[in-house]
Structure formats: structure tokens, C-alpha cells
Design an enzyme around this catalytic site. Structure first.
Site, PDB file in Angstrom:
ATOM      1  N   LEU A 187       7.955  53.819  -9.324  1.00 49.64           N
ATOM      2  CA  LEU A 187       9.062  54.314 -10.222  1.00 49.64           C
ATOM      3  C   LEU A 187       9.494  55.484  -8.877  1.00 49.64           C
ATOM      4  O   LEU A 187       8.472  56.367  -7.830  1.00 49.64           O
ATOM      5  CB  LEU A 187       8.077  55.275 -11.121  1.00 49.64           C
ATOM      6  CG  LEU A 187       7.254  54.677 -12.418  1.00 49.64           C
ATOM      7  CD1 LEU A 187       6.992  55.269 -13.689  1.00 49.64           C
ATOM      8  CD2 LEU A 187       8.548  54.418 -13.137  1.00 49.64           C
ATOM      9  N   ASP A 188      10.102  55.592  -8.888  1.00 48.50           N
ATOM     10  CA  ASP A 188      11.219  56.621  -8.125  1.00 48.50           C
ATOM     11  C   ASP A 188      10.557  57.619  -8.025  1.00 48.50           C
ATOM     12  O   ASP A 188      10.590  58.065  -8.940  1.00 48.50           O
ATOM     13  CB  ASP A 188      13.074  56.670  -7.719  1.00 48.50           C
ATOM     14  CG  ASP A 188      13.308  55.323  -7.500  1.00 48.50           C
ATOM     15  OD1 ASP A 188      12.836  54.806  -6.957  1.00 48.50           O
ATOM     16  OD2 ASP A 188      14.341  54.482  -7.881  1.00 48.50           O
TER      17      ASP A 188
END
Ligand code: URA
Length: 232
Positions: free
Chosen positions: A101-102
Site C-alpha cells: 500500500l502507498d
């Protein structure tokens, strides 16, 4: 690796000699006599030849983390806290992240040292759904629903994204279902329809949903049944 090959390699024997030892019930896998020459063994299984343990079982880890914002989905980072820093398992350095995930994104993150397991839901061909809740700075246009279903061409990778689900929940809020996980995929797809993402949260992978009682920054081992839920 197949059992006969492991035995042959360990003892520098021919395959037929390994077969003879297996037939003579000299070989145990995880404590049980194994009569199958071609039995598939991985590094999480203990293999015994007579009284000698020729392969010790490594500890397999399957963890879920509620990733908080601001933490990097990486095993090392010179600048920021990583998701590995949030764990206190002694074997945490054997882990890889199954679907990053960012840094600003939150939600369900899976970590494991078993690549055969993670590959099953990471591969685009596996068609395992990943569901995200997203908020945008601009209103999400209705036409985006068809655009997401048709796919976008990403010139950098020269691919067209697989059909994705877009359910508009409010003017600037939607639920998105992806079957793959390309770099910044949701931000890039929403960018194509004129929307900037203000928050992004992964709710589920396959049929595994982030439990409500797992708070941001908390983690725990998956149960055996949860491990299977990720695969479909
Ligand atoms: N898509 C993104 O753009 N960011 C994420 O963190 C996950 C999916």
C-alpha cells in the site's frame, strides 16, 4: 522439491537408492513415514532419514497488519518507519509484503515468508479481488464506472488494466474492486477521470476482511481458515 530428490541430494545418492530408502520406510515427513517418492516438500516441512533430521522445518509466518498512514510498505527504508518496524516477531526479517500500500494508504496488509501462498492471490491471473474505500477531492463522474470496467491503458507498462469495479457511494467517496495491484493503480485510474485521491483504505483481500477490532498499527497471525480466505 520432490522428496526423492531431497534425499538423493543430501546423501549424494542416485535417485533409485533414494527410492529404496523411501520404500524401506526410512523417510519421515513431519514425523510420519512417507511412502511417496514424488512427495512435494517445502522448507516448512521437517524431513528425517532414519534417526537423522536432514531438513529442519522453518517457521512459516502469515500475518495481517492494519497499516496506519505514514508508514512505508517496505522491509527497509532510510527515511521512514516501515511496516516491519511495527512488528515484534523474532523472525520478522524473513517476511515479504503480499501487496503493498502507498505510504499514505491504510488498511489490510498481509506479510508472510511463504512465497507459494502469497503468489496465489498476488498474481493477476488468480483474479482475487482487493477492495478499497477511497475518498477524492473532486466529485467522481458517473462515466468513471464504465471507464473502470473497460480498463485503462498504462503506457509505462504497456498494459490495459483488468476490469475494475467502481461503486460510487457519495459524491466524493467510492468502493473500488481490483483484481490486480499495479503501482499507484487506483490513484492513476482516478486521475484519468479527473479525481485526486484524498484517502485510500484497503478493506479486504479475497474473502478476508480487515477485522474491526484490529486497530491501526496492530497486527496478528492469521488463523488457518483466514489463510484460505485470501485465496478466493
Ligand atoms: N492503489 C493506489 O494508488 N495506492 C494504493 O496504496 C493501493 C492501490
Amino acid at each position: 522439491m520432490k522428496l526423492d530428490r531431497l534425499i538423493a541430494k543430501h546423501r549424494s545418492l542416485g535417485r533409485s537408492e533414494a527410492h529404496r530408502l523411501i520404500a524401506a520406510q526410512q523417510v519421515k515427513v513431519d514425523g510420519t513415514v512417507c511412502p511417496e517418492n514424488q512427495y512435494p516438500v517445502d522448507r516448512f516441512m521437517q524431513v528425517q532419514l532414519g534417526d537423522e533430521i536432514i531438513q529442519s522445518a522453518e517457521r512459516a509466518l502469515y500475518l495481517m497488519l492494519h497499516k496506519p498512514a505514514g508508514v512505508v510498505s517496505a522491509t527497509v527504508d532510510a527515511e521512514h518507519q516501515t511496516v516491519i518496524d511495527l512488528l515484534d516477531d523474532p523472525d520478522k526479517h524473513t517476511l515479504h509484503i503480499a501487496g503493498r500500500l502507498d505510504r499514505a494508504s491504510t488498511g489490510l496488509l498481509l506479510l508472510t515468508n511463504d512465497g507459494r501462498w502469497s503468489k496465489q492471490f498476488m498474481n493477476a491471473e488468480s483474479k482475487v479481488s482487493k477492495v478499497y474505500q477511497v475518498e477524492t477531492l473532486q466529485p467522481i463522474p458517473q462515466e468513471a464506472v464504465t471507464a473502470f470496467a473497460e480498463g485503462f491503458h498504462f503506457a509505462t507498462e504497456d498494459i490495459t488494466t483488468l476490469p475494475a469495479g467502481l461503486e460510487i457511494l457519495a459524491e466524493k467517496r467510492a468502493r473500488i474492486t481490483l483484481q490486480e495491484g499495479r503501482h499507484h493503480q487506483i490513484k492513476r485510474m482516478l486521475g484519468r477521470v479527473g479525481c485526486l485521491v484524498s484517502s485510500l483504505h484497503r478493506e479486504s483481500i479475497g474473502r478476508l476482511t480487515l477485522p474491526e477490532n484490529l486497530l491501526p498499527g496492530q497486527w496478528r497471525a492469521l488463523t488457518d481458515s483466514e489463510r484460505l480466505l485470501c485465496l478466493s
